[in-house]
Design a protein around this motif. Structure first.
Motif, PDB file in Angstrom:
ATOM      1  N   GLN A 280     -13.697 -93.023  -1.099  1.00 10.23           N
ATOM      2  CA  GLN A 280     -13.305 -93.369   0.276  1.00 10.23           C
ATOM      3  C   GLN A 280     -12.108 -94.309   0.289  1.00 10.23           C
ATOM      4  OE1 GLN A 280     -16.473 -94.694   2.879  1.00 10.23           O
ATOM      5  NE2 GLN A 280     -17.917 -93.323   1.875  1.00 10.23           N
ATOM      6  N   VAL A 281     -12.112 -95.294  -0.585  1.00  9.27           N
ATOM      7  CA  VAL A 281     -10.996 -96.238  -0.605  1.00  9.27           C
ATOM      8  C   VAL A 281      -9.724 -95.512  -1.049  1.00  9.27           C
ATOM      9  CG1 VAL A 281     -10.077 -98.336  -1.703  1.00  9.27           C
ATOM     10  CG2 VAL A 281     -12.477 -98.238  -1.000  1.00  9.27           C
ATOM     11  N   TYR A 282      -9.867 -94.618  -1.994  1.00 16.97           N
ATOM     12  CA  TYR A 282      -8.692 -93.902  -2.495  1.00 16.97           C
ATOM     13  C   TYR A 282      -8.144 -92.919  -1.449  1.00 16.97           C
ATOM     14  CZ  TYR A 282      -5.813 -90.867  -5.372  1.00 16.97           C
ATOM     15  OH  TYR A 282      -4.765 -90.132  -5.871  1.00 16.97           O
ATOM     16  N   GLU A 283      -9.044 -92.194  -0.810  1.00 15.99           N
ATOM     17  CA  GLU A 283      -8.578 -91.129   0.088  1.00 15.99           C
ATOM     18  C   GLU A 283      -8.326 -91.620   1.502  1.00 15.99           C
ATOM     19  OE1 GLU A 283     -11.555 -88.123  -0.397  1.00 15.99           O
ATOM     20  OE2 GLU A 283     -10.850 -87.654  -2.429  1.00 15.99           O
ATOM     21  N   ASP A 284      -8.952 -92.724   1.883  1.00 15.72           N
ATOM     22  CA  ASP A 284      -8.822 -93.167   3.266  1.00 15.72           C
ATOM     23  C   ASP A 284      -8.906 -94.693   3.314  1.00 15.72           C
ATOM     24  OD1 ASP A 284      -8.726 -93.185   6.030  1.00 15.72           O
ATOM     25  OD2 ASP A 284     -10.886 -92.858   6.252  1.00 15.72           O
ATOM     26  N   ALA A 285      -7.922 -95.338   2.672  1.00 15.28           N
ATOM     27  CA  ALA A 285      -7.934 -96.800   2.617  1.00 15.28           C
ATOM     28  C   ALA A 285      -7.820 -97.364   4.034  1.00 15.28           C
ATOM     29  CB  ALA A 285      -6.793 -97.295   1.751  1.00 15.28           C
ATOM     30  N   LEU A 286      -8.498 -98.483   4.266  1.00 15.69           N
ATOM     31  CA  LEU A 286      -8.460 -99.118   5.581  1.00 15.69           C
ATOM     32  C   LEU A 286      -7.392-100.195   5.648  1.00 15.69           C
ATOM     33  CD1 LEU A 286     -12.308 -99.537   6.054  1.00 15.69           C
ATOM     34  CD2 LEU A 286     -10.826 -97.826   7.135  1.00 15.69           C
ATOM     35  N   HIS A 287      -7.107-100.826   4.519  1.00 18.58           N
ATOM     36  CA  HIS A 287      -6.121-101.909   4.494  1.00 18.58           C
ATOM     37  C   HIS A 287      -4.740-101.317   4.210  1.00 18.58           C
ATOM     38  CE1 HIS A 287      -4.029-105.544   3.266  1.00 18.58           C
ATOM     39  NE2 HIS A 287      -5.023-106.238   3.812  1.00 18.58           N
ATOM     40  N   PRO A 288      -3.721-101.766   4.943  1.00 18.48           N
ATOM     41  CA  PRO A 288      -2.379-101.215   4.719  1.00 18.48           C
ATOM     42  C   PRO A 288      -1.933-101.308   3.261  1.00 18.48           C
ATOM     43  CG  PRO A 288      -2.399-102.501   6.724  1.00 18.48           C
ATOM     44  CD  PRO A 288      -3.751-102.694   6.087  1.00 18.48           C
ATOM     45  N   TYR A 289      -2.360-102.332   2.557  1.00 12.99           N
ATOM     46  CA  TYR A 289      -1.964-102.435   1.140  1.00 12.99           C
ATOM     47  C   TYR A 289      -2.678-101.375   0.304  1.00 12.99           C
ATOM     48  CZ  TYR A 289      -1.026-104.226  -3.482  1.00 12.99           C
ATOM     49  OH  TYR A 289      -0.641-104.327  -4.791  1.00 12.99           O
ATOM     50  N   GLY A 290      -3.968-101.163   0.595  1.00 14.63           N
ATOM     51  CA  GLY A 290      -4.717-100.112  -0.099  1.00 14.63           C
ATOM     52  C   GLY A 290      -4.080 -98.754   0.157  1.00 14.63           C
TER      53      GLY A 290
END
Ligand SMILES: Nc1ncnc2c1ncn2[C@@H]1O[C@H](COP(=O)(O)OP(=O)(O)O)[C@@H](O)[C@H]1O
Ligand code: SF4
Ligand SMILES: [Mg+2]
Length: 344
Positions: free
Chosen positions: A234-244
């Motif tokens: 989820q973090v890789y495909e749809d990061a929530l933070h602009p830096y992510g």
């Protein structure tokens, strides 16, 4: 109880570089956590702090609970026992970590002799088994580091890390110095060994894709803080933070109306830890920064099931998708309008 719980970890180097500024992590036994971030974000400092390996003069605050015991409060004798047997570390450059004038077998045997009180014959046997576990013939124990390839040396480092059956392995860019084919082999090896032995793994890399492939969870680090955390895919495909999002290259492509994100990467560099910007430390580089970002610090907030992020656009009251992230839902709001006006 968690295998590892890091609370509000702060590390300042002599000279004033605040390399880690209140980082928190939780790791369950057998869990694989990836820590991502550009060079200079404090990843290695965090790794070194976990095993009390920071240089003398570094000031450390917060708590590092390994199986409930605070590593920062341990006496040195206890720290030495915990290194290897409780937690061990694999560094990036195996050549620098191995002793050039000793055979690799002796180097693997050393912690076994020291921490497990094995006989010389017992340690030799275990060394052979470990080498075979990491895909090297037991006879390679007699080799000197310069007689091995980079990939083989990294395998030796992994064998050393496994030698005393630690509960936690910290791998700091374990494959960055290797070519792509060997990199994949070593990652599969670490993943397999960790899975088989129920060891907790913290894998550090600047490469989010590598981590998403290997780990259960991902933490994104920026300027000494964790700015996003959640299930790896989820973090890789749809990061929530602009830096992510920048790290995963998930910004909308050039020409995408309504935003001016870079398609991949970001301009500029992470801040100098001796002069971290006020407010959200990412604000000078952030394509969706608001005025408040320059003054208001953003804590990590719950951002959906099992996800947390430290951004003004994320959180219970925000409900505002980042530009280019509308698929994740949310209601347009005044703040949304503000974001659009800054990015179009
Ligand atoms: N021994 C040290 N003394 C002073 N500053 C340091 C030292 N080691 C690292 N730093 C600084 O701390 C910051 C974080 O470094 P590091 O933890 O190595 O980041 P990363 O592993 O994410 O590249 C960098 O700005 C680096 O220059
Ligand atoms: S808090 Fe502001 S500057 Fe920081 S990432 Fe979010 S929008 Fe950007
Ligand atoms: Mg590093």
């Amino acid at each position: 109880m968690s295998l590892l719980e890091v609370r509000d970890l702060r590390v300042t180097y002599p000279g004033g570089a605040a390399a880690v500024r209140g980082a928190g992590l939780t790791l369950a036994a057998g869990e694989k956590l990836g820590v991502a971030g550009e060079s200079g974000c404090g990843k290695s400092t965090l790794a070194l702090a976990l095993l009390r390996l920071l240089p003398a003069g570094a000031r450390v605050g917060g708590e590092i609970l390994l199986d409930g015991e605070d590593v920062l409060a341990m006496k040195w004798g206890r720290v030495r026992a915990v290194r290897w047997a409780g937690a061990s570390i694999v560094f990036q450059g195996a050549m620098h970590s191995l002793n050039a004038v000793h055979r690799v077998g002796d180097q693997i045997a050393e912690p076994i002799l020291l921490h497990r009180r094995a006989t010389a014959a017992g340690a030799r046997k275990r060394t052979g088994e470990l080498l075979e576990q990491v895909g090297l013939p037991a006879a390679r124990a007699r080799a000197y580091p310069h007689e091995l390839s980079g990939g083989q040396r990294q395998r030796v480092m992994i064998a050393m890390a496994l030698a005393c059956e630690p509960r936690l392995i910290v791998a700091d860019e374990p494959t960055t110095a290797l070519d792509v084919m060997i990199q994949a082999q070593i990652l599969r090896l670490i993943e397999g060994l960790v899975g088989e032995q129920d060891v907790g793994l913290i894998m550090i890399s600047h490469d989010l894709a590598v981590l998403a492939d290997t780990c259960d969870r991902l933490a994104v680090m920026y300027a000494g803080r964790i700015v996003e955390e959640g299930p790896a895919r989820q973090v890789y495909e749809d990061a929530l933070h602009p830096y992510g999002r920048a790290l995963s290259g998930a910004f909308p492509r050039i020409g995408d109306p309504g935003s001016r994100f870079a398609p991949r990467g970001l301009p500029g560099d992470p801040p100098d830890p001796a002069a971290v910007p006020s407010g959200c430390a990412f604000h000078p580089r952030c394509p969706v920064a608001l005025d408040v970002c320059a003054t208001e610090d953003q804590p990590l907030r719950e951002a959906g099931a099992d996800r947390r992020a430290a951004c003004v656009h994320v959180g219970s009251d925000a409900g505002t998708p980042l530009p280019g992230n509308e698929a994740s839902g949310g209601t347009p709001s005044a703040r949304d309008e503000e974001v659009r006006s800054r990015t179009s």
